[in-house]
Design an enzyme around this catalytic site. Structure first.
Site, PDB file in Angstrom:
ATOM      1  N   GLY A   1      50.945  -4.553 -38.535  1.00 56.72           N
ATOM      2  CA  GLY A   1      51.496  -4.600 -39.850  1.00 56.72           C
ATOM      3  C   GLY A   1      51.002  -3.767 -40.977  1.00 56.72           C
ATOM      4  O   GLY A   1      51.770  -3.216 -41.929  1.00 56.72           O
TER       5      GLY A   1
ATOM      6  N   HIS B   1      40.558  -7.745 -47.613  1.00 54.89           N
ATOM      7  CA  HIS B   1      39.824  -7.122 -46.632  1.00 54.89           C
ATOM      8  C   HIS B   1      38.971  -6.143 -47.324  1.00 54.89           C
ATOM      9  O   HIS B   1      37.726  -6.031 -46.826  1.00 54.89           O
ATOM     10  CB  HIS B   1      40.542  -6.469 -45.590  1.00 54.89           C
ATOM     11  CG  HIS B   1      40.717  -6.869 -44.256  1.00 54.89           C
ATOM     12  ND1 HIS B   1      39.792  -7.808 -43.614  1.00 54.89           N
ATOM     13  CD2 HIS B   1      41.935  -6.853 -43.576  1.00 54.89           C
ATOM     14  CE1 HIS B   1      40.705  -8.259 -42.635  1.00 54.89           C
ATOM     15  NE2 HIS B   1      41.803  -7.798 -42.393  1.00 54.89           N
TER      16      HIS B   1
ATOM     17  N   GLU C   1      39.032 -11.292 -39.521  1.00 54.16           N
ATOM     18  CA  GLU C   1      40.486 -11.716 -39.588  1.00 54.16           C
ATOM     19  C   GLU C   1      40.620 -13.012 -39.844  1.00 54.16           C
ATOM     20  O   GLU C   1      41.397 -13.375 -40.543  1.00 54.16           O
ATOM     21  CB  GLU C   1      41.026 -11.130 -38.296  1.00 54.16           C
ATOM     22  CG  GLU C   1      41.214  -9.537 -38.065  1.00 54.16           C
ATOM     23  CD  GLU C   1      41.641  -8.784 -39.006  1.00 54.16           C
ATOM     24  OE1 GLU C   1      42.392  -9.298 -39.926  1.00 54.16           O
ATOM     25  OE2 GLU C   1      41.311  -7.575 -39.154  1.00 54.16           O
TER      26      GLU C   1
ATOM     27  N   HIS D   1      46.549  -9.744 -48.002  1.00 50.73           N
ATOM     28  CA  HIS D   1      45.494  -9.886 -46.731  1.00 50.73           C
ATOM     29  C   HIS D   1      44.658  -8.367 -46.943  1.00 50.73           C
ATOM     30  O   HIS D   1      43.445  -8.433 -46.806  1.00 50.73           O
ATOM     31  CB  HIS D   1      46.388 -10.033 -45.296  1.00 50.73           C
ATOM     32  CG  HIS D   1      45.398 -10.049 -44.240  1.00 50.73           C
ATOM     33  ND1 HIS D   1      45.130 -11.225 -43.363  1.00 50.73           N
ATOM     34  CD2 HIS D   1      45.070  -8.770 -43.589  1.00 50.73           C
ATOM     35  CE1 HIS D   1      44.422 -10.771 -42.421  1.00 50.73           C
ATOM     36  NE2 HIS D   1      44.367  -9.617 -42.590  1.00 50.73           N
ATOM     37  N   GLU D   2      45.366  -7.326 -46.710  1.00 53.01           N
ATOM     38  CA  GLU D   2      44.688  -6.169 -46.796  1.00 53.01           C
ATOM     39  C   GLU D   2      43.810  -5.984 -47.912  1.00 53.01           C
ATOM     40  O   GLU D   2      42.781  -5.372 -47.885  1.00 53.01           O
ATOM     41  CB  GLU D   2      45.755  -5.084 -46.556  1.00 53.01           C
ATOM     42  CG  GLU D   2      46.723  -5.111 -45.404  1.00 53.01           C
ATOM     43  CD  GLU D   2      45.873  -5.300 -44.022  1.00 53.01           C
ATOM     44  OE1 GLU D   2      44.958  -4.989 -43.845  1.00 53.01           O
ATOM     45  OE2 GLU D   2      46.896  -5.764 -43.266  1.00 53.01           O
TER      46      GLU D   2
ATOM     47  N   ASN E   1      42.162   0.219 -44.493  1.00 51.75           N
ATOM     48  CA  ASN E   1      41.291   1.400 -44.814  1.00 51.75           C
ATOM     49  C   ASN E   1      40.775   1.233 -46.278  1.00 51.75           C
ATOM     50  O   ASN E   1      41.512   1.208 -47.107  1.00 51.75           O
ATOM     51  CB  ASN E   1      42.023   2.623 -44.474  1.00 51.75           C
ATOM     52  CG  ASN E   1      42.783   2.720 -43.327  1.00 51.75           C
ATOM     53  OD1 ASN E   1      42.331   2.593 -42.408  1.00 51.75           O
ATOM     54  ND2 ASN E   1      44.095   2.792 -43.510  1.00 51.75           N
TER      55      ASN E   1
ATOM     56  N   MET F   1      46.796  -1.727 -42.445  1.00 46.69           N
ATOM     57  CA  MET F   1      45.680  -1.433 -42.344  1.00 46.69           C
ATOM     58  C   MET F   1      44.811  -1.282 -43.455  1.00 46.69           C
ATOM     59  O   MET F   1      45.122  -0.512 -44.405  1.00 46.69           O
ATOM     60  CB  MET F   1      45.496  -0.269 -41.200  1.00 46.69           C
ATOM     61  CG  MET F   1      44.309   0.143 -41.015  1.00 46.69           C
ATOM     62  SD  MET F   1      43.342  -1.151 -39.914  1.00 46.69           S
ATOM     63  CE  MET F   1      41.487  -0.838 -40.552  1.00 46.69           C
TER      64      MET F   1
ATOM     65  N   GLU G   1      41.240   1.821 -36.580  1.00 49.25           N
ATOM     66  CA  GLU G   1      40.968   0.433 -36.004  1.00 49.25           C
ATOM     67  C   GLU G   1      41.762   0.088 -34.696  1.00 49.25           C
ATOM     68  O   GLU G   1      42.794   0.358 -34.821  1.00 49.25           O
ATOM     69  CB  GLU G   1      41.099  -0.763 -36.867  1.00 49.25           C
ATOM     70  CG  GLU G   1      40.640  -2.052 -36.428  1.00 49.25           C
ATOM     71  CD  GLU G   1      40.711  -3.261 -37.141  1.00 49.25           C
ATOM     72  OE1 GLU G   1      41.108  -3.222 -38.519  1.00 49.25           O
ATOM     73  OE2 GLU G   1      39.990  -4.272 -36.891  1.00 49.25           O
TER      74      GLU G   1
END
Ligand code: B3K
Ligand code: ZN
Length: 858
Positions: free
Chosen positions: A264, A304, A323, A300-301, A268, A266, A124
């Site tokens: 911070g 997502h 986001e 947070h990740e 994936n 990602m 990203e």
């Protein structure tokens, strides 16, 4: 004179076109080697719509070795430097390419790169094109099949997205592994990791009974420091089921920590890759702040997986769709695990420190930008944090039940799709949100202001309030925004007379009549910070004193005390002498009375507003005067409250292994009182700080002592710094704190020390964490960065140009403090502008940096 190079073109939201070709399936075959990796990609492509346009594949720094269409070898193009354009006859075909890439030479840390002997990816936003030729845009969703081959000793662990398939050994000490991801995904979510890693393993059973194997992969020695990240992951998985009804969907969830990472972490699919700083923690190496940041980022990740992966973004202009929403979700999660009021205070402080200044300066952009030169520059406080505030307002306007129904609808209607802000708003609209009106929040840059004027009619005992909204950055004729805005009215004796709960301002001007008032009330505005705005006017100091004593809303009480300090500081700067210190001391004294009941709240409220925040209140910033005023206020607080502060400092001991909210609050308060005790750099305080350092049983106490001492001229400072280096130099994510503490020191000799640190054997500008700790740490040090001779700016300019040759994303981030030059008085502003101009005039700078400097000079 040489004419300047033409600027890279702008990409515009208005130009969006759906992809000409889709890629429902891709098989990737990696022959992994740090020096030269071979990547064979087989794309099944399908024409999208009736057209004759070619297939356009993005590519960057790829060495093209072979190409076939439907099995037939093709002549290699002369140059495929930024992609390929292929004429394809049939409506469906198979395109196969073989390329070579160089992970060890990849210092941008985008695409496939080496970190600490391991290989990992970051795609990203546009890194996948550095791995293979592909339509590298988020609205092309494919099923990925990945095969990796590598040396079995150097890279015993081979991970990719999805679920594991076949694996085994090969001749010559090599081995292979295959992974399949059943969920179609955009290329930015692709990931692989090859390395010598060990795992902390656990498991989670979803509420529908799916058994998920969890693993956090790190160097073997770091495994014991993964427990907190694992606990956070499991808590996040349970929370998302309970609060949003969202379950995990693969057999495995893997997290890998790497030391070289641009930000911070990602998200994936099934293979999150993290900056090690946001994974590794134990009480000896991580502060309470680190523990909370880790929990928030792991959450947070993970979140997502739904808000970003299952429902992704149609194009990068929609970035806040994933986001802003995901930040809001992680904020809710964190609030559920601590004090909601304190979490809110922290979030608002962060918004004011980073987003408000961004929105007031040349880099201002709407939460959904209209155009960009380089998308990496738009992972901003506006897209993330203001974006989260927009979701928060919608959640508040709908209420929890309707908001939950609306998010269910959003996820269900858009699952497996690349969505837009309009899709999100449509789901909110289905539960009653006026989305046409709300959409303006996504389109206007700038922090709206609400100006309140009151006129009291003594005979009728009424007050007429007029609330006028404005936005200095909005275009002429821009529509008004729907602003949730609440206030309370207090009598002079401190009684609360009335309060509003669900006021929504929709017009440029709203009039209200308050009745039964013998005297003009004191107004407490924007209670609870329901909207990301500035409310004016700030109450007078006497009124703030009253609100500080009588507000029953915690956030509003915090605001009153902070504004009281801010107004004392602003006045002191204007008058060139300390003003308002008695009022501040009196309010803080009352605040301290309650420290045992709520140490975390008292700590946050006791924090003196930062120097940049004081600057934000001024027409033109004089960093030297602001520093002098703040130091004078700190000294006056110590003079007035010293014995109380000593007493609290002594009474706030904790067990360093206790990570309860209360213990964290006590440590925070201990650290803040210690920094106040050192306000006049007294011998007794320095000795106490060193004692705290030496006796600390956790990093929070150790670090608060080191930070407090970092500003001191006393020998205890060097003792503590040397001890820290000795103890932690081998742990990079911990040792960064040592660089930061010195870079942020207010000592007069800081610039020289920072210059020396840039030449230190342990400084490596290729490592983004280290570079950021030293250089951004220094650029955020208002009194020392804004050195009157301009030397601080010159240092930054050199670091930026060096960084740009290594990693443009880093360079574009480091330069940003200079873009605020218009806000600064002479001589600072002019020197900042000159430095920016020098960078802009340097031939060959990256697109990332070009965008920031040209926008920043406007
Ligand atoms: N989505 C990533 C950020 C990627 C930044 C690319 N320049 C992490 C996150 O926000 O969760
Ligand atoms: Zn995110």
């Amino acid at each position: 004179m040489q004419s300047p190079a033409p600027l890279p073109p702008l990409k515009k939201l208005a130009d969006y076109q759906p992809p000409d070709w889709l890629v429902p399936e891709i098989a990737l075959d990696f022959d992994l080697d740090p020096v030269r990796t071979l990547v064979r990609a087989t794309l099944k492509i399908e024409r999208n719509g009736a057209h004759r346009r070619p297939l356009c594949l993005d590519g960057e720094e790829l060495e093209m070795l072979e190409m076939k269409i439907d099995g037939v070898s093709q002549p290699l193009p002369n140059s495929a430097a930024d992609g390929l354009e292929l004429a394809i006859g049939p409506d469906a075909a198979t395109v196969e390419t073989l390329v070579a890439i160089r992970p060890a030479a990849n210092s941008r840390l985008m695409g496939l790169y080496a970190s600490g002997g391991n290989l990992c990816t970051q795609c990203e936003a546009e890194g996948f094109r550095r791995i293979t030729f592909f339509p590298d845009r988020p609205d092309v969703l494919s099923r990925y099949h990945v095969r990796m081959e590598a040396d079995a000793q150097r890279f015993p662990v081979l991970l990719a997205n999805g679920n594991p398939g076949a694996a085994g050994s090969l001749p010559d000490g090599r081995h292979f592994a295959e992974w399949d991801d059943p969920f179609p995904k955009p290329s930015y979510l692709f990931a692989l990791v090859a390395g010598n890693l060990a795992a902390l393993r656990d498991a989670f059973t979803t509420r529908s009974g799916r058994h998920v194997a969890l693993a956090i992969w790190v160097a073997a020695a770091d495994v014991p420091r993964c427990a907190h990240a694992m606990e956070s992951l499991k808590a996040s998985m349970a929370w998302d089921e309970e609060v949003y009804g969202r379950e995990y969907d693969l057999d495995q969830f893997n997290i890998v920590a790497v030391h070289d990472f641009n930000f911070g972490a990602m998200e994936n699919k099934g293979l999150n890759i993290f900056n090690a700083k946001y994974v590794l923690a134990d009480p000896d190496t991580a502060t309470d702040w680190d523990f909370d940041a880790i929990a928030g980022i792991v959450a947070h990740e993970y979140f997502h997986n739904w808000s970003g992966n299952r429902v992704t973004c149609r194009d990068w202009f929609q970035l806040s769709l994933k986001e802003g929403f995901t930040v809001f979700r992680d904020q809710q999660f964190s609030a559920s695990r601590g004090s909601p009021a304190v979490k809110r205070i922290e979030a608002v402080r962060q918004l004011r420190a980073a987003q408000f200044p961004e929105d007031a300066g040349p880099l201002a952009h709407p939460v959904r930008p209209d155009s960009y030169m380089e998308i990496s520059n738009f992972y901003t406080a506006t897209v993330y944090d203001k974006g989260a505030e927009l979701i928060r307002m919608m959640a508040r306007l709908l209420g929890p039940e309707k908001f939950r129904r609306a998010t269910d609808r959003y996820f269900d209607a858009n699952d497996g799709r690349a969505a837009t802000v309009e899709d999100f708003l449509a789901a909110m609209q289905s539960e009653g949100l006026d989305s046409a009106r709300f959409k303006h929040w996504y389109e206007q840059p700038g922090t709206p202001q609400v100006e309140v004027s009151a006129s009291h009619d003594a005979r009728a005992k009424t007050v007429r309030l007029s609330l006028r909204q404005s936005n200095p950055k909005a275009a002429e004729g821009a529509p008004p925004l729907p602003i949730p805005f609440n206030f309370a009215a207090f009598a002079r004796d401190g009684r609360k007379l009335s309060e509003t709960r669900d006021l929504l301002l929709t017009a440029p001007e709203t009039d209200l009549l308050l009745e039964g008032l013998d005297e003009p009330p004191i107004l407490s505005l924007n209670r609870g910070f329901a909207a990301p705005i500035v409310a004016r006017p700030a109450p007078a100091r006497a009124e703030l004193m009253l609100l500080a004593a009588h507000e029953d809303d915690e956030f509003a009480r915090y605001e009153a005390i902070q504004q009281l300090m801010l107004s004392a500081l602003v006045e002191s700067v204007h008058d060139g002498k300390l003003c308002g210190a008695e009022d501040v001391a009196q309010a803080l004294s009352a605040l301290l009375d309650g420290w045992e009941a709520d140490p975390a709240f008292v700590a946050e409220t006791l924090l003196i507003p930062s120097e940049p925040l004081v600057g934000d209140q001024m027409q033109s910033v004089d960093p030297a005067a602001i520093h002098a005023a703040r130091e004078a206020l700190r000294g006056a607080i110590l003079d007035a409250l010293g014995p109380r502060l000593w007493e609290i400092w002594r009474a706030t001991g904790t067990d360093g292994a206790d990570l309860s909210a209360r213990a964290k609050g006590l440590r925070r308060l201990k650290g803040i009182t210690l920094s106040l005790l050192l306000a006049r750099d007294g011998a007794e305080a320095a000795a106490a700080a060193l004692a705290q350092y030496a006796q600390a049983d956790c990093m929070t106490d150790r670090m608060s002592a080191l930070t407090a001492l970092s500003h001191s001229m006393r020998p205890e400072r060097d003792t503590a710094l040397a001890a820290f280096r000795e103890r932690y130099a081998a742990l990079p994510e911990v040792f960064d704190k040592w660089f930061l503490a010195q870079a942020a020191s207010t000592r007069a000799d800081t610039l020289g020390q920072v210059q020396a640190l840039a030449a230190d054997r342990d400084f490596d500008p290729r490592n983004p964490n280290r570079l950021r700790a030293l250089v951004l740490g220094f650029a955020g040090n208002q009194p020392r960065f804004h050195d009157a001779g301009g030397q601080g700016y010159a240092f930054l300019g050199r670091q930026v140009l060096d960084a740009d040759r290594i990693n443009p994303q880093s360079a574009a981030r480091l330069i940003q403090p200079l873009t605020r030059w218009r806000r600064f008085a002479a001589p600072w502003g002019v020197q900042m502008q000159e430095t920016l101009q020098r960078v802009a005039d340097t031939p060959g700078i990256s697109r990332d940096l070009t965008e920031v400097v040209t926008t920043g000079l406007k």
